[in-house]
Enzyme design. Structure first.
Site, PDB file in Angstrom:
ATOM      1  N   ASP A  14       0.845  -1.183   0.000  1.00  0.00           N
ATOM      2  CA  ASP A  14       0.000   0.000   0.000  1.00  0.00           C
ATOM      3  C   ASP A  14       0.889   1.243   0.000  1.00  0.00           C
ATOM      4  O   ASP A  14       1.873   1.322   0.732  1.00  0.00           O
ATOM      5  CB  ASP A  14      -0.903   0.008   1.236  1.00  0.00           C
ATOM      6  CG  ASP A  14      -1.924   1.126   1.190  1.00  0.00           C
ATOM      7  OD1 ASP A  14      -2.984   0.923   0.576  1.00  0.00           O
ATOM      8  OD2 ASP A  14      -1.650   2.207   1.755  1.00  0.00           O
TER       9      ASP A  14
ATOM     10  N   ASN B 265      -2.756  13.134  -3.421  1.00  0.00           N
ATOM     11  CA  ASN B 265      -3.889  13.598  -4.231  1.00  0.00           C
ATOM     12  C   ASN B 265      -4.355  14.984  -3.796  1.00  0.00           C
ATOM     13  O   ASN B 265      -4.657  15.845  -4.638  1.00  0.00           O
ATOM     14  CB  ASN B 265      -5.042  12.606  -4.143  1.00  0.00           C
ATOM     15  CG  ASN B 265      -4.854  11.384  -5.029  1.00  0.00           C
ATOM     16  OD1 ASN B 265      -4.209  11.461  -6.076  1.00  0.00           O
ATOM     17  ND2 ASN B 265      -5.397  10.260  -4.605  1.00  0.00           N
TER      18      ASN B 265
ATOM     19  N   HIS C  60      -5.133  14.798  -8.490  1.00  0.00           N
ATOM     20  CA  HIS C  60      -5.318  13.386  -8.832  1.00  0.00           C
ATOM     21  C   HIS C  60      -4.471  12.959 -10.026  1.00  0.00           C
ATOM     22  O   HIS C  60      -4.101  11.786 -10.138  1.00  0.00           O
ATOM     23  CB  HIS C  60      -6.799  13.099  -9.118  1.00  0.00           C
ATOM     24  CG  HIS C  60      -7.650  13.128  -7.883  1.00  0.00           C
ATOM     25  ND1 HIS C  60      -7.729  12.071  -7.003  1.00  0.00           N
ATOM     26  CD2 HIS C  60      -8.446  14.104  -7.366  1.00  0.00           C
ATOM     27  CE1 HIS C  60      -8.546  12.368  -6.012  1.00  0.00           C
ATOM     28  NE2 HIS C  60      -8.996  13.601  -6.199  1.00  0.00           N
TER      29      HIS C  60
ATOM     30  N   ASP D 119      -2.159   9.745 -10.035  1.00  0.00           N
ATOM     31  CA  ASP D 119      -2.130   8.692 -11.063  1.00  0.00           C
ATOM     32  C   ASP D 119      -0.718   8.478 -11.577  1.00  0.00           C
ATOM     33  O   ASP D 119      -0.292   7.337 -11.817  1.00  0.00           O
ATOM     34  CB  ASP D 119      -3.058   9.062 -12.220  1.00  0.00           C
ATOM     35  CG  ASP D 119      -4.531   8.923 -11.862  1.00  0.00           C
ATOM     36  OD1 ASP D 119      -4.827   8.322 -10.812  1.00  0.00           O
ATOM     37  OD2 ASP D 119      -5.380   9.419 -12.636  1.00  0.00           O
TER      38      ASP D 119
ATOM     39  N   GLU E 131      -4.713   2.407  -4.301  1.00  0.00           N
ATOM     40  CA  GLU E 131      -3.252   2.488  -4.202  1.00  0.00           C
ATOM     41  C   GLU E 131      -2.643   1.199  -3.668  1.00  0.00           C
ATOM     42  O   GLU E 131      -1.499   1.181  -3.206  1.00  0.00           O
ATOM     43  CB  GLU E 131      -2.834   3.676  -3.309  1.00  0.00           C
ATOM     44  CG  GLU E 131      -3.205   3.540  -1.851  1.00  0.00           C
ATOM     45  CD  GLU E 131      -4.598   4.064  -1.510  1.00  0.00           C
ATOM     46  OE1 GLU E 131      -4.820   4.397  -0.331  1.00  0.00           O
ATOM     47  OE2 GLU E 131      -5.449   4.147  -2.419  1.00  0.00           O
TER      48      GLU E 131
END
Length: 260
Positions: free
Chosen positions: A138, A146, A151, A155, A181
């Site tokens: 994770d 973010n 965002h 990404d 994630e």
């Protein structure tokens, strides 16, 4: 002796046309014979014309049938080409659909469905021969990335990690995007100690990775929960232990590998 029919015809016609032979006893018989001969020739000519006409008609019909056959053959060849092209397109579309169904579009890693298929295949093996580890990975503080950078940068981070982590694992196992994630690592034929060493190498590689997105430089880290297959395990129980280990790694401060 070869008979000259043209000369004979002329001779007969001359006799019949000569008046002095009108009263000859054979004149009448010769006249009827000559008329019969002419009628026979006329019949032969009619038959010949009919035969020629029939043959001509048959030749035209054969040509017509041949032309029609050639036309149908060309149509079939065209249909075959279209069918072959359609089959190729259909095969390509099916391949793309399958690719879409099994690959994460963002990171281009295997998606959750594909990883579950691989995990199910591994669980079909005889348990006595099974040495297997899984790891949940994770990204730490991903929500803050973010929130602070947007965002799109979030990404981009996932895409960068999607390239960096498989490079560490290489041929030692499989990695896929589990969701959000989170990533899942499958390590067949790896003991707990071997898997832990590999996951530690991955953690260090990510911690040392410096990312640059349009002048925005940032670093990140990952928390990893590792579990080893036990006799009697199901897929759910194995994944649950890996998830519990991941939760423990985050609770202990993140950026570390915790083994169940």
């Amino acid at each position: 002796m070869k008979i000259d029919f043209s000369a004979l015809e002329e001779e007969v016609q001359r006799i019949l046309d000569t008046p002095e032979y009108d009263d000859h006893p054979a004149r009448d018989a010769l006249g009827r014979l000559w008329e019969m001969n002419l009628n026979q020739w006329n019949r032969v000519e009619r038959i010949t014309r009919l035969s020629d006409s029939y043959q001509d008609m048959m030749m035209k019909r054969e040509k017509s049938l041949s032309a029609r056959f050639d036309k149908h053959l060309r149509q079939l060849e065209k249909i075959t080409r279209i069918s072959d092209h359609y089959q190729r397109v259909l095969k390509q579309v099916n391949s793309e659909l399958e690719q879409t169904a099994l690959i994460d579009p963002l990171t281009e890693l295997p998606n959750r469905r594909m990883m579950m298929k691989r995990l199910s295949t591994e669980f079909e093996r005889d348990e006595r021969d099974k040495v297997y580890c899984v790891a949940m990975v994770d990204v730490d503080h991903f929500k803050l990335v973010n929130d602070e950078y947007g965002h799109q940068v979030g990404d981009d981070v996932l895409v960068a990690l999607g390239k960096a982590m498989p490079a560490v694992i290489a041929q030692e196992g499989y990695i896929g995007r589990w969701g959000g994630e989170e990533f899942l690592v499958l390590l067949p034929e790896k003991s707990r100690q071997q898997a832990q060493q590999l996951m530690e190498a991955m953690r260090l590689a990510i911690a040392e990775l410096e990312l640059d997105f349009d002048g925005k430089r940032l670093t990140t880290s990952v928390s990893i929960g590792l579990s080893e297959h036990r006799q009697g395990d199901t897929i759910d129980s194995l994944l649950t232990r890996a998830d519990d280990a991941l939760y423990a790694a985050k609770s202990l401060g993140r950026n570390q590998v915790t083994v169940d």
